[in-house]
Design an enzyme around this catalytic site. Sequence first.
Site, short mmCIF file in Angstrom:
data_model
loop_
_atom_site.label_atom_id
_atom_site.label_comp_id
_atom_site.label_asym_id
_atom_site.label_seq_id
_atom_site.Cartn_x
_atom_site.Cartn_y
_atom_site.Cartn_z
N TRP A 1 6.67 -26.03 -17.55
CA TRP A 1 6.19 -26.87 -18.66
C TRP A 1 7.26 -27.89 -19.01
O TRP A 1 8.34 -27.53 -19.51
CB TRP A 1 5.87 -26.00 -19.88
CG TRP A 1 4.68 -25.12 -19.64
CD1 TRP A 1 3.38 -25.49 -19.76
CD2 TRP A 1 4.67 -23.77 -19.18
NE1 TRP A 1 2.55 -24.45 -19.41
CE2 TRP A 1 3.32 -23.37 -19.05
CE3 TRP A 1 5.67 -22.84 -18.85
CZ2 TRP A 1 2.95 -22.11 -18.63
CZ3 TRP A 1 5.28 -21.59 -18.43
CH2 TRP A 1 3.94 -21.23 -18.32
N HIS B 1 1.86 -25.52 -24.94
CA HIS B 1 0.56 -24.87 -24.79
C HIS B 1 0.22 -24.13 -26.08
O HIS B 1 1.05 -24.06 -26.99
CB HIS B 1 0.54 -23.93 -23.57
CG HIS B 1 1.69 -22.96 -23.49
ND1 HIS B 1 1.85 -22.05 -22.48
CD2 HIS B 1 2.77 -22.76 -24.30
CE1 HIS B 1 2.94 -21.34 -22.66
NE2 HIS B 1 3.51 -21.75 -23.76
N ARG C 1 3.38 -32.54 -23.52
CA ARG C 1 4.24 -32.31 -22.35
C ARG C 1 4.88 -33.61 -21.91
O ARG C 1 4.24 -34.66 -21.96
CB ARG C 1 3.43 -31.71 -21.19
CG ARG C 1 2.97 -30.30 -21.51
CD ARG C 1 2.34 -29.61 -20.34
NE ARG C 1 1.68 -28.40 -20.80
CZ ARG C 1 0.98 -27.59 -20.03
NH1 ARG C 1 0.84 -27.86 -18.75
NH2 ARG C 1 0.40 -26.50 -20.53
C1 YSA Z 1 -2.54 -18.77 -18.98
C2 YSA Z 1 -2.62 -17.38 -19.09
C3 YSA Z 1 -2.89 -16.86 -20.34
O1 YSA Z 1 -2.89 -15.50 -20.50
C4 YSA Z 1 -3.11 -17.66 -21.45
C5 YSA Z 1 -3.03 -19.01 -21.30
C6 YSA Z 1 -2.76 -19.57 -20.08
C7 YSA Z 1 -2.64 -21.04 -19.93
C8 YSA Z 1 -1.19 -21.52 -20.05
N1 YSA Z 1 -0.69 -21.37 -21.39
C9 YSA Z 1 -1.16 -22.98 -19.67
O2 YSA Z 1 -0.88 -23.84 -20.49
N2 YSA Z 1 -1.48 -23.19 -18.40
S1 YSA Z 1 -1.62 -24.68 -17.78
O3 YSA Z 1 -0.38 -25.37 -17.85
O4 YSA Z 1 -2.16 -24.54 -16.46
O5 YSA Z 1 -2.64 -25.43 -18.70
C10 YSA Z 1 -3.92 -24.86 -18.99
C11 YSA Z 1 -4.97 -25.94 -18.96
O6 YSA Z 1 -4.60 -26.99 -19.83
C12 YSA Z 1 -5.11 -26.61 -17.61
O7 YSA Z 1 -5.96 -25.86 -16.77
C13 YSA Z 1 -5.70 -27.94 -17.99
O8 YSA Z 1 -7.09 -27.80 -18.20
C14 YSA Z 1 -5.02 -28.22 -19.29
N3 YSA Z 1 -3.86 -29.11 -19.08
C15 YSA Z 1 -2.64 -28.75 -18.67
N4 YSA Z 1 -1.84 -29.82 -18.58
C16 YSA Z 1 -2.58 -30.88 -18.95
C17 YSA Z 1 -3.87 -30.43 -19.27
N5 YSA Z 1 -4.85 -31.28 -19.68
C18 YSA Z 1 -4.52 -32.56 -19.76
N6 YSA Z 1 -3.30 -33.10 -19.48
C19 YSA Z 1 -2.32 -32.27 -19.07
N7 YSA Z 1 -1.12 -32.79 -18.82
#
Ligand code: YSA
Length: 333
Positions: free
Chosen positions: A155, A176, A202
């Site tokens: 992240w 997140h 982010r």
């Molecule tokens: C994973 C496991 C858990 O038990 C609970 C939560 C999670 C998710 C974790 N906290 C997380 O943030 N994962 S992630 O970085 O892959 O982001 C999750 C979702 O947020 C992504 O699948 C996407 O749909 C969205 N996302 C992430 N970065 C983004 C974004 N949407 C827009 N712009 C970005 N830069």
Amino acid sequence: MPDTTTIESLEALRLEALRELESASGEALEVWRSKYLGRKGRLTQVLRGIVGMPPDERRSFGAAANTLKEVLENAFADRAAAVGPKPADTGLDVTLPGRRPLQGRLHPVTQTVRDIAEALTAMGFQIVEGPEVEHDYYNFTALNIPPDHPARDMWDTLWVDRVDAEGNPRILLRTHTSPMQARVMEKTKPPVRVAVPGRCYRYEATDATHEWHFHQVEGLAVAEGITFAELKGTLYEFARRIFGPERKVRFRCDYFPFVEPGVDMAIDWKGEWLEIMGAGMVHPRVLAGVGYDPEKFTGFAFGMGVERIALLRHGIDDIRHFAANDLRFLSQF
Ligand code: YSA
């Protein structure tokens, strides 16, 4: 001075006033109105004199004088409508169609957050919210990502310009919504079933599917005997409610330090897969960290990207439209 307190005098006044009105136009109309009906007008004077009349005359004369007032007012209104200035003369065209006032509406991302919250509420989740400016303990450490752990690089973080006694930055814009997992469990005894909508940040380069600020909705369910099958069932049901029964859904193994096992879920998008969330079974270390007994309780969690879901539902090609504040885009929703 002629006697103005008889019925005959009222009749004479009526005839004279109406005769004069017949030929009045333009400014003469206003002169006429002032002469007969104005504050010092002839009829007004007559009406004022009524109070000094003997009571038996007052009633019949008063009624006749008031009737005459009404007659003269109506005659004036008719004449003014016939010869007075027309709307066109004033430059106002009342036949032009009106201008429709702009109507406000909810931003498509807000609409999507509400739809997601509604779907999850119907499935038994309680909505809670948490801080956007977060401590690194909740954003990382409580989620099994200790300081200096390489998983922190997953992240790209925006840190707040403040350091602790050891010179380390400790405050950040949450990357997140997962920090709310620990915050909720710290304060609640199991079973818990909550959903947390909110904004995340982010330090990322933007492209068609990535923004540097976006929304997530976190889900967390912990109780005795919760299994991975319940996680899958919940997410399938969620996808069916939000995208309809026909839309294809894909699960894949994925790694997040705070779950074991971990998965991600993607939806078909323009012939490809677009990841919408990460999920998994809550890691025993996360449960132990908040004082839950991992031998007794299990649970699942997920975190989904709201803008990506809005993009999929509306067939939008670029996530950056949402924050561009362009009414040509926003007014379609
Ligand atoms: C994973 C496991 C858990 O038990 C609970 C939560 C999670 C998710 C974790 N906290 C997380 O943030 N994962 S992630 O970085 O892959 O982001 C999750 C979702 O947020 C992504 O699948 C996407 O749909 C969205 N996302 C992430 N970065 C983004 C974004 N949407 C827009 N712009 C970005 N830069």
